[in-house]
Design a protein around this motif. Structure first.
Motif, mmCIF file in Angstrom:
data_model
loop_
_atom_site.group_PDB
_atom_site.id
_atom_site.type_symbol
_atom_site.label_atom_id
_atom_site.label_comp_id
_atom_site.label_asym_id
_atom_site.label_seq_id
_atom_site.Cartn_x
_atom_site.Cartn_y
_atom_site.Cartn_z
ATOM 1 N N VAL A 167 0.837 -1.202 0.000
ATOM 2 C CA VAL A 167 0.000 0.000 0.000
ATOM 3 C C VAL A 167 0.872 1.252 0.000
ATOM 4 O O VAL A 167 0.577 2.223 -0.697
ATOM 5 C CB VAL A 167 -0.979 -0.009 1.195
ATOM 6 C CG1 VAL A 167 -1.755 1.309 1.276
ATOM 7 C CG2 VAL A 167 -1.951 -1.178 1.088
ATOM 8 N N LEU A 168 1.944 1.235 0.772
ATOM 9 C CA LEU A 168 2.867 2.381 0.772
ATOM 10 C C LEU A 168 3.444 2.614 -0.623
ATOM 11 O O LEU A 168 3.462 3.747 -1.119
ATOM 12 C CB LEU A 168 4.005 2.165 1.778
ATOM 13 C CG LEU A 168 3.691 2.487 3.225
ATOM 14 C CD1 LEU A 168 4.786 1.961 4.144
ATOM 15 C CD2 LEU A 168 3.486 3.973 3.425
ATOM 16 N N LYS A 169 3.889 1.566 -1.269
ATOM 17 C CA LYS A 169 4.471 1.686 -2.604
ATOM 18 C C LYS A 169 3.456 2.233 -3.599
ATOM 19 O O LYS A 169 3.769 3.136 -4.382
ATOM 20 C CB LYS A 169 5.003 0.325 -3.067
ATOM 21 C CG LYS A 169 5.681 0.361 -4.411
ATOM 22 C CD LYS A 169 6.228 -1.002 -4.794
ATOM 23 C CE LYS A 169 6.870 -0.930 -6.174
ATOM 24 N NZ LYS A 169 7.357 -2.231 -6.618
ATOM 25 N N PHE A 170 2.237 1.702 -3.560
ATOM 26 C CA PHE A 170 1.189 2.160 -4.465
ATOM 27 C C PHE A 170 0.854 3.634 -4.210
ATOM 28 O O PHE A 170 0.721 4.429 -5.141
ATOM 29 C CB PHE A 170 -0.051 1.279 -4.293
ATOM 30 C CG PHE A 170 -1.128 1.541 -5.300
ATOM 31 C CD1 PHE A 170 -0.984 1.143 -6.615
ATOM 32 C CD2 PHE A 170 -2.300 2.177 -4.925
ATOM 33 C CE1 PHE A 170 -1.983 1.370 -7.554
ATOM 34 C CE2 PHE A 170 -3.303 2.413 -5.847
ATOM 35 C CZ PHE A 170 -3.141 2.016 -7.164
ATOM 36 N N SER A 171 0.746 4.003 -2.940
ATOM 37 C CA SER A 171 0.426 5.390 -2.564
ATOM 38 C C SER A 171 1.554 6.347 -2.940
ATOM 39 O O SER A 171 1.297 7.460 -3.411
ATOM 40 C CB SER A 171 0.154 5.475 -1.057
ATOM 41 O OG SER A 171 -0.921 4.643 -0.691
ATOM 42 N N LEU A 172 2.797 5.939 -2.733
ATOM 43 C CA LEU A 172 3.938 6.777 -3.111
ATOM 44 C C LEU A 172 3.991 6.967 -4.626
ATOM 45 O O LEU A 172 4.375 8.038 -5.110
ATOM 46 C CB LEU A 172 5.240 6.195 -2.579
ATOM 47 C CG LEU A 172 5.403 6.262 -1.061
ATOM 48 C CD1 LEU A 172 6.606 5.427 -0.620
ATOM 49 C CD2 LEU A 172 5.515 7.693 -0.573
ATOM 50 N N GLY A 173 3.593 5.955 -5.381
ATOM 51 C CA GLY A 173 3.507 6.093 -6.835
ATOM 52 C C GLY A 173 2.481 7.147 -7.223
ATOM 53 O O GLY A 173 2.698 7.931 -8.156
ATOM 54 N N ALA A 174 1.374 7.193 -6.482
ATOM 55 C CA ALA A 174 0.351 8.218 -6.740
ATOM 56 C C ALA A 174 0.882 9.609 -6.387
ATOM 57 O O ALA A 174 0.603 10.585 -7.091
ATOM 58 C CB ALA A 174 -0.920 7.895 -5.953
ATOM 59 N N ILE A 175 1.640 9.705 -5.311
ATOM 60 C CA ILE A 175 2.247 11.003 -4.949
ATOM 61 C C ILE A 175 3.225 11.429 -6.056
ATOM 62 O O ILE A 175 3.261 12.604 -6.440
ATOM 63 C CB ILE A 175 2.926 10.929 -3.571
ATOM 64 C CG1 ILE A 175 1.855 10.848 -2.477
ATOM 65 C CG2 ILE A 175 3.841 12.127 -3.339
ATOM 66 C CD1 ILE A 175 2.381 10.611 -1.080
ATOM 67 N N ASP A 176 3.996 10.493 -6.575
ATOM 68 C CA ASP A 176 4.903 10.805 -7.695
ATOM 69 C C ASP A 176 4.124 11.340 -8.893
ATOM 70 O O ASP A 176 4.544 12.309 -9.532
ATOM 71 C CB ASP A 176 5.693 9.570 -8.123
ATOM 72 C CG ASP A 176 6.810 9.204 -7.165
ATOM 73 O OD1 ASP A 176 7.186 10.051 -6.327
ATOM 74 O OD2 ASP A 176 7.316 8.065 -7.256
ATOM 75 N N ARG A 177 2.987 10.703 -9.223
ATOM 76 C CA ARG A 177 2.152 11.190 -10.338
ATOM 77 C C ARG A 177 1.641 12.606 -10.069
ATOM 78 O O ARG A 177 1.620 13.445 -10.949
ATOM 79 C CB ARG A 177 0.963 10.261 -10.582
ATOM 80 C CG ARG A 177 1.317 8.953 -11.244
ATOM 81 C CD ARG A 177 0.086 8.220 -11.776
ATOM 82 N NE ARG A 177 -1.074 8.206 -10.914
ATOM 83 C CZ ARG A 177 -1.308 7.299 -9.949
ATOM 84 N NH1 ARG A 177 -0.434 6.348 -9.708
ATOM 85 N NH2 ARG A 177 -2.417 7.378 -9.243
ATOM 86 N N MET A 178 1.247 12.862 -8.815
ATOM 87 C CA MET A 178 0.762 14.198 -8.469
ATOM 88 C C MET A 178 1.849 15.228 -8.647
ATOM 89 O O MET A 178 1.630 16.291 -9.242
ATOM 90 C CB MET A 178 0.254 14.210 -7.011
ATOM 91 C CG MET A 178 -0.212 15.599 -6.567
ATOM 92 S SD MET A 178 -0.753 15.670 -4.852
ATOM 93 C CE MET A 178 0.767 15.368 -3.970
ATOM 94 N N LEU A 179 3.052 14.927 -8.172
ATOM 95 C CA LEU A 179 4.153 15.889 -8.266
ATOM 96 C C LEU A 179 4.614 16.067 -9.714
ATOM 97 O O LEU A 179 5.008 17.173 -10.111
ATOM 98 C CB LEU A 179 5.311 15.458 -7.382
ATOM 99 C CG LEU A 179 5.032 15.546 -5.877
ATOM 100 C CD1 LEU A 179 6.170 14.940 -5.080
ATOM 101 C CD2 LEU A 179 4.751 16.980 -5.450
#
Length: 182
Positions: A167-179
């Protein structure tokens, strides 16, 4: 980490006021797992109920502080539970305050990632949609791509923080997309 090393400053908003809420635990886990150069301040949403009669230059200090924190952030990460098939009132109230002044909100064009969570397997998808609808009305810049919904959230938290690696990895990927989209 010093300000000189920070390339992105995020603002985390938990949709629950409970001191040990799952939403706050998700934000704390993400905060600890962010890559070098990315920081996140987590803000409490204890605000008075939105009242246009007091929405003026003399509005409560906590309202000004929320608006300022949003304005200074490179992106906002909202983590919300689902209450009775919807978004919690505290989060809706904060978004109402943040949406003002009309046409000049700090959320206009601001990159925002919504993450929902629930003890149920559904992960808070109904609340997630309501938050998205509200943000689109502002109009904030919603993060494109797969939505982050965390079902059975209590099983993924350890010591008050999100600890589930997948879940952390998936969520961090979403943060990367946002940035990347800012």
């Amino acid at each position: 980490m010093t300000d000189a090393t920070v390339r992105a400053k995020l603002l985390g908003l938990p949709g629950s006021l409970r001191s040990n809420s799952n939403s706050l635990a998700v934000l704390r886990g993400l905060q600890n797992a962010l890559p070098a150069g990315v920081s996140m301040d987590i803000r409490d949403l204890r605000l008075p109920l939105y009242d246009q009669d007091i929405d003026n230059p003399d509005a409560p200090a906590e309202v000004h502080a929320l608006r300022q924190a949003i304005a200074e952030a490179d992106g906002v990460v909202i983590v919300t539970p689902e209450y009775n098939y919807g978004m919690p009132g505290v989060l809706k109230n904060a978004l109402d305050w943040a949406s003002r002044p009309y046409g000049k909100s700090a959320l206009i064009g601001k990159p925002v990632l919504v993450i929902s969570n629930s003890p149920a397997f559904t992960g808070g998808v109904r609340a997630h949609q309501q938050v998205n609808d509200t943000l689109l009305a502002l109009p904030a810049k919603l993060t494109a791509g797969p939505q982050v919904v965390i079902g059975s959230v209590a099983d993924k938290i350890k010591d008050g923080k999100l600890a589930d690696e997948a879940v952390l990895k998936f969520s961090l990927g979403a943060i990367d997309r946002m940035l990347a989209a800012k």
